[in-house]
Scaffold this motif. Structure first.
Motif, PDB file in Angstrom:
ATOM      1  N   VAL A  16       0.192   3.933  -8.713  1.00  0.00           N
ATOM      2  CA  VAL A  16       1.091   3.860  -7.561  1.00  0.00           C
ATOM      3  C   VAL A  16       1.583   2.424  -7.485  1.00  0.00           C
ATOM      4  O   VAL A  16       0.812   1.504  -7.205  1.00  0.00           O
ATOM      5  N   VAL A  17       2.841   2.221  -7.777  1.00  0.00           N
ATOM      6  CA  VAL A  17       3.428   0.885  -7.880  1.00  0.00           C
ATOM      7  C   VAL A  17       3.593   0.276  -6.497  1.00  0.00           C
ATOM      8  O   VAL A  17       3.961   0.960  -5.534  1.00  0.00           O
ATOM      9  N   ASN A  18       3.341  -1.025  -6.401  1.00  0.00           N
ATOM     10  CA  ASN A  18       3.594  -1.803  -5.189  1.00  0.00           C
ATOM     11  C   ASN A  18       4.378  -3.047  -5.573  1.00  0.00           C
ATOM     12  O   ASN A  18       3.833  -3.948  -6.229  1.00  0.00           O
ATOM     13  N   CYS A  19       5.646  -3.099  -5.199  1.00  0.00           N
ATOM     14  CA  CYS A  19       6.499  -4.238  -5.548  1.00  0.00           C
ATOM     15  C   CYS A  19       7.425  -4.575  -4.384  1.00  0.00           C
ATOM     16  O   CYS A  19       7.451  -3.874  -3.372  1.00  0.00           O
ATOM     17  N   ASP A  57       0.850  -1.191   0.000  1.00  0.00           N
ATOM     18  CA  ASP A  57       0.000   0.000   0.000  1.00  0.00           C
ATOM     19  C   ASP A  57       0.884   1.239   0.000  1.00  0.00           C
ATOM     20  O   ASP A  57       0.869   2.034   0.931  1.00  0.00           O
ATOM     21  N   ALA A  58       1.673   1.398  -1.072  1.00  0.00           N
ATOM     22  CA  ALA A  58       2.599   2.528  -1.154  1.00  0.00           C
ATOM     23  C   ALA A  58       1.863   3.857  -1.162  1.00  0.00           C
ATOM     24  O   ALA A  58       2.430   4.886  -0.763  1.00  0.00           O
ATOM     25  N   TYR A  59       0.637   3.870  -1.617  1.00  0.00           N
ATOM     26  CA  TYR A  59      -0.177   5.093  -1.627  1.00  0.00           C
ATOM     27  C   TYR A  59      -0.230   5.708  -0.231  1.00  0.00           C
ATOM     28  O   TYR A  59      -0.031   6.918  -0.065  1.00  0.00           O
ATOM     29  N   ASN A  60      -0.484   4.887   0.777  1.00  0.00           N
ATOM     30  CA  ASN A  60      -0.600   5.384   2.150  1.00  0.00           C
ATOM     31  C   ASN A  60       0.689   5.260   2.952  1.00  0.00           C
ATOM     32  O   ASN A  60       0.989   6.110   3.787  1.00  0.00           O
ATOM     33  N   ASP A  61       1.445   4.203   2.701  1.00  0.00           N
ATOM     34  CA  ASP A  61       2.574   3.898   3.569  1.00  0.00           C
ATOM     35  C   ASP A  61       3.889   4.519   3.125  1.00  0.00           C
ATOM     36  O   ASP A  61       4.725   4.857   3.965  1.00  0.00           O
ATOM     37  N   PHE A 108       0.449  13.632  -0.714  1.00  0.00           N
ATOM     38  CA  PHE A 108       1.440  13.787  -1.782  1.00  0.00           C
ATOM     39  C   PHE A 108       0.875  13.266  -3.105  1.00  0.00           C
ATOM     40  O   PHE A 108       0.935  13.944  -4.135  1.00  0.00           O
ATOM     41  N   VAL A 109       0.315  12.068  -3.070  1.00  0.00           N
ATOM     42  CA  VAL A 109      -0.190  11.442  -4.294  1.00  0.00           C
ATOM     43  C   VAL A 109      -1.309  12.274  -4.909  1.00  0.00           C
ATOM     44  O   VAL A 109      -1.321  12.549  -6.117  1.00  0.00           O
ATOM     45  N   GLU A 110      -2.250  12.695  -4.082  1.00  0.00           N
ATOM     46  CA  GLU A 110      -3.400  13.427  -4.616  1.00  0.00           C
ATOM     47  C   GLU A 110      -3.012  14.806  -5.117  1.00  0.00           C
ATOM     48  O   GLU A 110      -3.620  15.326  -6.060  1.00  0.00           O
ATOM     49  N   SER A 111      -1.981  15.398  -4.530  1.00  0.00           N
ATOM     50  CA  SER A 111      -1.499  16.680  -5.029  1.00  0.00           C
ATOM     51  C   SER A 111      -0.884  16.514  -6.414  1.00  0.00           C
ATOM     52  O   SER A 111      -1.155  17.299  -7.328  1.00  0.00           O
TER      53      SER A 111
END
Length: 285
Positions: free
Chosen positions: A62-65, A36-40, A46-49
């Motif tokens: 938003v990549v999660n790897c 959950d890189a969006y939140n963590d 930051f993302v929404e801006s």
């Protein structure tokens, strides 16, 4: 320079009547295994801006790897490739801006440097406008060497680096020197990358308890980074020397040249909504 190039490309497109780019942005995290890189990792603010810079707000990935692995590992580059390729093809993205942070720049550079490694790489490379590499660890960090040697950094930097993972081992200075000289493009003396790789460099860490700016991104994290800065060059973000951050590609700007109040960006703050970094990246879209 890159603004000049963009204007030239736009004028050329207008001449031929072919302005139809479908712009997307992909956020590529650094060392660590993310679900959950969006939140963590980045945080929602930051993302929404950054998303506000898109004409189509859904064109954001938003990549999660698992970036605890070596950059070429299927869990790292393979995972990133799958997510980028699906994003490009499912949304018909033909103008992709990639925003990376820290070790994410190395995984991204692996893809850009080895187009025949995976049949999906050319589709990704051909549709990237450029990569904005924020605090990229292009030449590694002495702190990775310290972690692998098992000294005090293993405890104090666990939150940032992880413990003795393949990714940390990879970011040792001598190891990155080898990769840069053999497998990766974009460093001095090597062929250029096939697309722009533009560096944002964090030059210092501030953690004065009376300074409100020291609390952006997390006060305790900034205190830790100021401590580890003692083992780095005077120009560093607490995790990476400036020379590493600008070790591949081209300098876009040093933090204090563009940030609000000329504030420096610690390694933690450069993935947060600090000192208008998010606005700079938003406007770049």
């Amino acid at each position: 320079m890159r603004r000049t190039l963009s204007l030239a490309a736009l004028l050329c497109a207008l001449t031929w009547g072919v302005v139809s780019a479908n712009t997307g942005v992909a956020l590529v995290h650094g060392t660590g295994q993310q679900s959950d890189a969006y939140n963590d990792y980045w945080k929602s603010g930051f993302v929404e801006s950054v998303r506000q810079g898109l004409s189509n707000s859904s064109n954001l990935l938003v990549v999660n790897c698992n970036f605890e692995k070596y950059m070429w590992d299927d869990a790292a580059a393979g995972c990133l490739t799958g997510q980028l390729h699906n994003f490009i093809t499912s949304k018909n993205i033909d103008d992709l801006v990639v925003i990376t942070h820290s070790n994410g720049g190395n995984v991204m550079r692996w893809i850009l440097s080895n187009p025949t490694w995976d049949s999906r790489y050319p589709t990704i490379i051909n549709n990237i406008r450029w990569v904005n590499a924020v605090a990229a660890s292009s030449k590694g960090t002495p702190l990775a060497d310290a972690v692998m040697q098992g000294n005090v950094f293993e405890q104090s930097l666990g939150w940032l680096l992880g413990y003795k993972s393949d990714a940390v081992r990879q970011q040792q200075v001598s190891w990155m020197e080898y990769y840069n000289g053999s497998w990766l493009l974009g460093t001095s003396g090597r062929p250029a990358l096939p697309t722009g790789f533009w560096n944002i460099v964090g030059t210092d860490v501030e953690s004065a308890i009376w300074d409100s700016d020291s609390y952006c991104g997390g006060y305790l994290e900034n205190v830790g980074l100021e401590t580890t800065q003692n083992w780095l060059n005077s120009c560093s973000d607490g995790f990476l020397n400036c020379s590493s951050q600008n070790g591949a590609g081209t300098l876009w700007f040093n933090d204090t040249d563009r940030t609000r109040g000329d504030e420096p960006l610690s390694h933690n703050q450069s993935r947060r909504q600090c000192f208008n970094l998010d606005v700079i990246l938003r406007n770049d879209l």
